[in-house]
Write an enzyme that holds these catalytic residues in place. Structure first.
Site, short mmCIF file in Angstrom:
data_model
loop_
_atom_site.label_atom_id
_atom_site.label_comp_id
_atom_site.label_asym_id
_atom_site.label_seq_id
_atom_site.Cartn_x
_atom_site.Cartn_y
_atom_site.Cartn_z
CE1 TYR A 179 -5.35 -35.89 -7.59
CE2 TYR A 179 -6.78 -35.83 -5.67
CZ TYR A 179 -6.28 -36.49 -6.76
OH TYR A 179 -6.72 -37.77 -7.04
CG LEU A 208 -9.52 -36.77 -10.43
CD1 LEU A 208 -9.64 -35.62 -9.43
CD2 LEU A 208 -8.77 -36.31 -11.68
CD GLU A 209 -6.68 -40.70 -5.53
OE1 GLU A 209 -5.64 -41.36 -5.75
OE2 GLU A 209 -6.67 -39.61 -4.95
CB THR A 210 -7.84 -46.32 -9.51
OG1 THR A 210 -9.22 -46.42 -9.08
CG2 THR A 210 -6.93 -46.20 -8.30
#
Length: 272
Positions: free
Chosen positions: A258, A128-130
């Protein structure tokens, strides 16, 4: 985080003080160069070398685009869970996540044994982050971002701590100055740690003497697990809405949407 949860994430992590870095707040607002000079003196008093200070803060300037982004993001995220998860947990990302689970299976097993966090949760956050370190880690100079945010009086003490923590990352030799590139709240690396979290939770899991959250997958994944463990993650426990571990993930991101998305993604990676 393309509509980034930068502010929500920053609020979560910035709430915890950086115990090892004392901050005597410099005067926010006013002349920017005067403020940077005051922060430089504060950094030197906290043991940062003049060489690092000069390289990191010499010639740094205010970034109005960062301030504009910060103002736009305040309280603007209104997507429902269903709307958000549909754009974030795609078939391609699930496939990629399963490939990461297979590729790093041994590493993730060692991390789970030490920190108690299941591989699916770690890989879900990473994705999800990168996009597992293959996507956008941010392109902004971290010291310009943090100096700008610290000079702004809205959350100056919080971002002054982040600025000093970022200087410590370079001072320790964890990252080179050229690697200090990140997002709109100063997040760094493959799972987007704020500098204070980098210092507080970072783990040298590859054993090379440095915590490298941009390039070292073992360091990235172990540090992500360590953040959750330190904040109370219970090994073997449920992580869905209403569980204690779901509340622990609040230290990762305060947004309920989230956190539900992390759990949903983890379920998909586990084949549920």
């Amino acid at each position: 985080m393309k509509i980034r949860f930068a502010v929500a994430f920053a609020a979560a992590v910035l709430a915890a003080p950086l115990a090892s870095t004392a901050v005597s707040a410099a005067q926010c607002g006013g002349d920017f160069d005067t403020f940077v000079a005051a922060m430089s003196r504060e950094a030197a008093a906290n043991g940062v070398s003049q060489g690092v200070i000069s390289q990191a803060l010499g010639g740094v300037h205010q970034d109005q685009a960062v301030l504009s982004f910060d103002r736009r993001q305040r309280g603007t995220f209104r997507k429902s869970f269903e709307q958000y998860v549909a754009t974030r947990v795609t078939g391609g990302r699930i496939k990629g996540g399963k490939a990461m689970l297979a590729r790093h299976g041994s590493l993730l097993s060692r991390i789970e044994k030490q920190f108690g966090v299941p591989p699916e949760i770690i890989v879900a956050i990473w994705g999800l982050e990168t996009d597992f370190g293959r996507g956008d880690m941010g392109k902004l100079p971290v010291f310009r971002v943090l100096a700008t945010m610290a000079h702004d009086c809205r959350r100056t003490e919080l971002f002054q701590r982040e600025l000093l923590a970022a200087l410590r990352i370079v001072q320790r030799g964890d990252l080179r100055l050229s690697d200090m590139v990140g997002a709109y709240a100063g997040e760094i690396g493959q799972t987007q740690f704020l500098p204070s979290s980098y210092i507080k939770y970072g783990v040298d899991f590859d054993g090379n003497g440095h915590v490298d959250l941009r390039h070292s997958v073992p360091d990235v994944l172990a540090s992500t697990a360590n953040l959750l463990k330190v904040n109370g993650w219970k090994a073997g426990g449920d992580y869905h809405q209403g569980s204690p571990n779901f509340e622990v993930m609040r230290e990762w991101n305060r947004s309920e949407v989230y956190r539900r998305t992390i759990g949903y993604f983890a379920d998909k990676l586990a084949g549920q």
